[in-house]
Design a protein around this motif. Structure first.
Motif, PDB file in Angstrom:
ATOM      1  N   LYS A 173      -8.320  16.746  29.151  1.00  0.00           N
ATOM      2  CA  LYS A 173      -8.132  15.489  28.433  1.00  0.00           C
ATOM      3  C   LYS A 173      -9.436  14.719  28.474  1.00  0.00           C
ATOM      4  CE  LYS A 173      -3.825  16.800  29.711  1.00  0.00           C
ATOM      5  NZ  LYS A 173      -3.560  18.015  30.511  1.00  0.00           N
ATOM      6  N   GLN A 226      -7.483  24.485  35.645  1.00  0.00           N
ATOM      7  CA  GLN A 226      -6.956  23.345  34.864  1.00  0.00           C
ATOM      8  C   GLN A 226      -6.171  22.464  35.798  1.00  0.00           C
ATOM      9  OE1 GLN A 226      -4.505  26.028  32.058  1.00  0.00           O
ATOM     10  NE2 GLN A 226      -3.121  24.304  32.303  1.00  0.00           N
ATOM     11  N   GLY A 227      -5.484  21.461  35.275  1.00  0.00           N
ATOM     12  CA  GLY A 227      -4.863  20.475  36.158  1.00  0.00           C
ATOM     13  C   GLY A 227      -3.884  21.071  37.141  1.00  0.00           C
ATOM     14  N   ARG A 228      -3.025  21.989  36.617  1.00  0.00           N
ATOM     15  CA  ARG A 228      -1.981  22.511  37.515  1.00  0.00           C
ATOM     16  C   ARG A 228      -2.568  23.375  38.631  1.00  0.00           C
ATOM     17  NH1 ARG A 228       1.184  24.485  32.384  1.00  0.00           N
ATOM     18  NH2 ARG A 228      -0.104  22.825  31.539  1.00  0.00           N
ATOM     19  N   GLU A 284      -3.145  20.791  41.191  1.00  0.00           N
ATOM     20  CA  GLU A 284      -1.879  20.320  41.757  1.00  0.00           C
ATOM     21  C   GLU A 284      -1.320  21.330  42.764  1.00  0.00           C
ATOM     22  OE1 GLU A 284       0.224  20.058  38.093  1.00  0.00           O
ATOM     23  OE2 GLU A 284      -0.859  18.277  37.457  1.00  0.00           O
ATOM     24  N   THR A 327       4.319  18.835  34.799  1.00  0.00           N
ATOM     25  CA  THR A 327       3.764  19.929  35.616  1.00  0.00           C
ATOM     26  C   THR A 327       3.476  19.436  37.030  1.00  0.00           C
ATOM     27  OG1 THR A 327       1.546  19.340  34.890  1.00  0.00           O
ATOM     28  CG2 THR A 327       2.674  21.068  33.645  1.00  0.00           C
ATOM     29  N   ASN A 374       1.347   9.233  31.510  1.00  0.00           N
ATOM     30  CA  ASN A 374       1.738  10.044  30.354  1.00  0.00           C
ATOM     31  C   ASN A 374       3.235   9.937  30.058  1.00  0.00           C
ATOM     32  OD1 ASN A 374       1.857  11.896  28.308  1.00  0.00           O
ATOM     33  ND2 ASN A 374       1.214  13.638  29.523  1.00  0.00           N
ATOM     34  N   ARG A 404       6.648  12.769  21.143  1.00  0.00           N
ATOM     35  CA  ARG A 404       5.251  12.378  21.362  1.00  0.00           C
ATOM     36  C   ARG A 404       4.348  12.961  20.292  1.00  0.00           C
ATOM     37  NH1 ARG A 404       1.760  14.625  26.367  1.00  0.00           N
ATOM     38  NH2 ARG A 404       1.749  16.424  24.970  1.00  0.00           N
ATOM     39  N   SER A 455      -6.699  17.094  35.196  1.00  0.00           N
ATOM     40  CA  SER A 455      -6.777  18.057  34.105  1.00  0.00           C
ATOM     41  C   SER A 455      -7.978  17.638  33.270  1.00  0.00           C
ATOM     42  CB  SER A 455      -5.512  18.018  33.250  1.00  0.00           C
ATOM     43  OG  SER A 455      -5.738  18.815  32.098  1.00  0.00           O
ATOM     44  N   ASP A 464      -3.829  11.083  39.704  1.00  0.00           N
ATOM     45  CA  ASP A 464      -3.710  12.126  38.677  1.00  0.00           C
ATOM     46  C   ASP A 464      -4.415  11.527  37.469  1.00  0.00           C
ATOM     47  OD1 ASP A 464      -0.980  13.950  37.069  1.00  0.00           O
ATOM     48  OD2 ASP A 464      -3.063  13.600  36.488  1.00  0.00           O
ATOM     49  N   ARG A 490      -6.300  11.193  32.112  1.00  0.00           N
ATOM     50  CA  ARG A 490      -6.741  10.266  31.056  1.00  0.00           C
ATOM     51  C   ARG A 490      -7.334   8.986  31.664  1.00  0.00           C
ATOM     52  NH1 ARG A 490      -2.050  12.801  30.004  1.00  0.00           N
ATOM     53  NH2 ARG A 490      -2.061  14.268  28.228  1.00  0.00           N
ATOM     54  N   THR A 527      -0.253  18.535  21.713  1.00  0.00           N
ATOM     55  CA  THR A 527      -0.875  18.041  22.943  1.00  0.00           C
ATOM     56  C   THR A 527      -2.300  17.601  22.679  1.00  0.00           C
ATOM     57  OG1 THR A 527      -1.533  18.612  25.203  1.00  0.00           O
ATOM     58  CG2 THR A 527      -1.614  20.394  23.588  1.00  0.00           C
TER      59      THR A 527
HETATM   60  C1  LIG Z   1      -0.900  13.438  33.527  1.00  0.00           C
HETATM   61  C2  LIG Z   1      -1.041  14.937  33.581  1.00  0.00           C
HETATM   62  N1  LIG Z   1      -1.305  15.526  34.770  1.00  0.00           N
HETATM   63  C3  LIG Z   1      -1.438  16.885  34.868  1.00  0.00           C
HETATM   64  C4  LIG Z   1      -1.294  17.701  33.764  1.00  0.00           C
HETATM   65  C5  LIG Z   1      -1.439  19.203  33.938  1.00  0.00           C
HETATM   66  O1  LIG Z   1      -2.697  19.558  33.446  1.00  0.00           O
HETATM   67  P1  LIG Z   1      -2.979  21.025  32.861  1.00  0.00           P
HETATM   68  O2  LIG Z   1      -2.518  22.003  33.891  1.00  0.00           O
HETATM   69  O3  LIG Z   1      -2.209  21.125  31.589  1.00  0.00           O
HETATM   70  O4  LIG Z   1      -4.466  21.065  32.663  1.00  0.00           O
HETATM   71  C6  LIG Z   1      -1.001  17.129  32.511  1.00  0.00           C
HETATM   72  C7  LIG Z   1      -0.825  17.996  31.342  1.00  0.00           C
HETATM   73  N2  LIG Z   1      -0.485  17.483  30.239  1.00  0.00           N
HETATM   74  C8  LIG Z   1      -0.220  18.221  29.033  1.00  0.00           C
HETATM   75  C9  LIG Z   1       0.842  19.279  29.257  1.00  0.00           C
HETATM   76  C10 LIG Z   1       1.520  19.681  28.001  1.00  0.00           C
HETATM   77  C11 LIG Z   1       2.733  19.114  27.684  1.00  0.00           C
HETATM   78  C12 LIG Z   1       3.347  19.443  26.506  1.00  0.00           C
HETATM   79  C13 LIG Z   1       2.719  20.315  25.627  1.00  0.00           C
HETATM   80  C14 LIG Z   1       1.488  20.899  25.964  1.00  0.00           C
HETATM   81  C15 LIG Z   1       0.869  20.551  27.147  1.00  0.00           C
HETATM   82  C16 LIG Z   1       0.169  17.186  27.984  1.00  0.00           C
HETATM   83  O5  LIG Z   1       0.515  16.056  28.345  1.00  0.00           O
HETATM   84  O6  LIG Z   1       0.114  17.488  26.805  1.00  0.00           O
HETATM   85  C17 LIG Z   1      -0.887  15.721  32.419  1.00  0.00           C
HETATM   86  O7  LIG Z   1      -0.629  15.110  31.235  1.00  0.00           O
END
Ligand SMILES: Cc1ncc(COP(=O)(O)O)c(/C=N/[C@@H](Cc2ccccc2)C(=O)O)c1O
Length: 453
Positions: A254, A97-99, A102, A124, A182, A401, A251, A211, A214, A48
């Motif tokens: 990133k 964090q992001g969640r 949310e 998430t 994403n 990925r 989140s 959201d 990035r 990630t």
């Molecule tokens: C567009 C978007 N919106 C919200 C969040 C939640 O944010 P948070 O709660 O994690 O801070 C994410 C988190 N994305 C991580 C999650 C992940 C996936 C696989 C392996 C490890 C981690 C990732 O894409 O890598 C996000 O991409």
């Protein structure tokens, strides 16, 4: 233009590639799920780009000024001023964090059974819509994975109009614009598409929440690829982008370049009050949201650093570099490459593995064995099961990925990654699919156990 990174290295963290037989043993002990590998057994960690970036000397030094007051800390006001300057949104709430953002937003904005529409939800975010009783609907533009289009993350606004007409705006809680997108491969969303989506939403009295994990990378792609933006600074592109929304969930792990952190921000006090009511019990008081004052300091600095044009050119350029190494070797990847990761088209890489034996996941196992590289599946495994039928939902993409942490690896590391992928490609017929030996109910990919088919 210099080839080197726009920074020099002041601190290093040793990494090493453990022997192949140790990698095979480690993967078996991890139930064939890379999330259960120890980081010390991973050579290059592309699981990630979330929270795995390197902070700058300015962020580390700002942390020494962290105000740990429970309420009204000066660190909060530094963050608030930065967020308002970039977004134009007056009402700012940190979350852990992001969640956390949310859960707080969706628990207040969604009544059970309501639809929530998006260009495409990340897992998430999708999960929290479902946990709030909502029905997430992806309305992504359809593009072939290996053909160039500058903004493959766009909302299909014709589908959006049709959905609203068919289901009624009164049954839709809000629209979520994921930038960059994403799940679609870290693909950007154009300013024109963001503007058009907002206009449609306002015509029907619907809220638009971003959201924006990035967002800086999205501004970079708009600057590089959209007519009329080449001479604008990324921060000015960001300001325009946010003008086509009512609020954001982020989140910060990133594009705020921190290791922990999230954000909520709104234009309207009523939204702030409604969502804030959920932050206090779930995350903490409104001026810290589950974070230490020092985290808020680092986030305030990181939000600006992420918008630096030289940083963005380096960051997105490194991802493109890895993509070009793979594409020139004939490895099927999504094209053009997104902003934070290279998405290998595992369905094309492993055509002999059926979608419900999760080719994207099978390839993560092969990459770890080949070169100690940890990656993640973004496809049918991540998408999970239909809550109503219980059946596996088939994803439009089966990706593996390779998410690149910010300011961490050099291009020599990218060459090591490319070598591992190419070696796996050479022996692709030997790679086997997987089946569950333990399948969790929600966000199953994080903690599932597998065996090889
Ligand atoms: C567009 C978007 N919106 C919200 C969040 C939640 O944010 P948070 O709660 O994690 O801070 C994410 C988190 N994305 C991580 C999650 C992940 C996936 C696989 C392996 C490890 C981690 C990732 O894409 O890598 C996000 O991409």
């Amino acid at each position: 233009m210099p080839k080197g990174e726009p920074f020099k290295i002041k601190m290093v963290e040793p990494i090493r590639l453990i022997p192949r037989e140790e990698r095979e043993a480690a993967l078996k002990a991890a139930h064939y799920n890379p999330f259960f590998l120890r980081s010390s057994d991973v050579y290059i960690d592309l699981l990630t780009d979330s929270g795995t970036g390197a902070m700058s000397q300015f962020q580390w030094s700002a942390m020494m000024l962290g105000d740990e007051s429970y309420a009204g800390a000066s660190s909060y006001y530094k963050l608030k001023e930065t967020v308002t300057d970039i977004t134009g949104y007056e009402y700012v709430i940190p979350t852990h964090q992001g969640r956390g953002a949310e859960k707080s937003a969706f628990s207040q904005l969604i009544r059970p059974g309501m639809y929530v529409l998006s260009n495409m939800f990340f897992d998430t975010t999708r999960g929290h819509v479902q946990l709030a009783g909502g029905r997430p609907v992806d309305l992504l533009m359809d593009y072939p994975t290996d053909e160039f289009h500058p903004f493959k993350g766009n909302m299909d606004t014709a589908k959006l109009e049709r959905f609203i007409a068919e289901h009624g705006a009164e049954n839709i809680a809000c629209i979520v614009m994921t930038v960059t997108n994403n799940s679609a491969g870290g693909q950007p969303v154009s300013m024109a598409n963001i503007r058009e989506t907002y206009q449609i939403a306002k015509k029907h009295g619907l809220l638009v929440l971003f959201d924006v994990a990035r967002y800086a990378e999205n501004c970079h792609f708009i600057r590089m690829r959209e007519e009329g933006y080449a001479d604008k600074a990324p921060i000015d592109i960001a300001r325009e982008m946010f003008s086509y929304g009512d609020g954001l969930m982020m989140s910060a792990k990133k594009d705020a370049l921190v290791n922990i952190g999230g954000l909520l921000a709104f234009r309207d006090e009523d939204l702030f009050t409604r969502v804030g009511a959920a932050v206090v019990p779930f995350e903490g008081f409104l001026t810290y949201g589950g974070l230490a004052g020092r985290d808020l300091e680092a986030m305030a600095v990181g939000l600006r650093e992420a918008l630096d044009p030289d940083y963005l050119a380096y960051r997105v350029g490194q991802v493109q570099y890895l993509g070009e190494l793979l594409r020139s070797a004939g490895v099927p990847i999504q094209w053009p490459v997104g902003g934070h990761a290279v998405f290998i088209d595992a369905a094309k890489f492993l055509p002999h593995i059926p979608w419900d034996q999760f080719p994207g996941h099978a390839l993560t196992l092969a990459l770890y064995i080949e070169g100690g590289v940890r990656a993640v599946e973004v496809g049918s495994l991540m998408l999970g099961r239909d809550p109503e039928t219980g059946e596996n939902v088939r994803s439009p993409f089966e990706f593996t990925r390779l998410a690149i942490p910010r300011r961490v690896y050099t291009n020599q590391h990218m060459e090591d990654v490319a070598e591992a992928v190419i070696n796996a490609y050479k022996r692709r017929e030997e790679i086997r699919g997987v089946r569950f030996t333990k399948e969790p109910k929600v966000l199953r990919h994080f903690t599932a156990h597998f065996d090889l088919v």
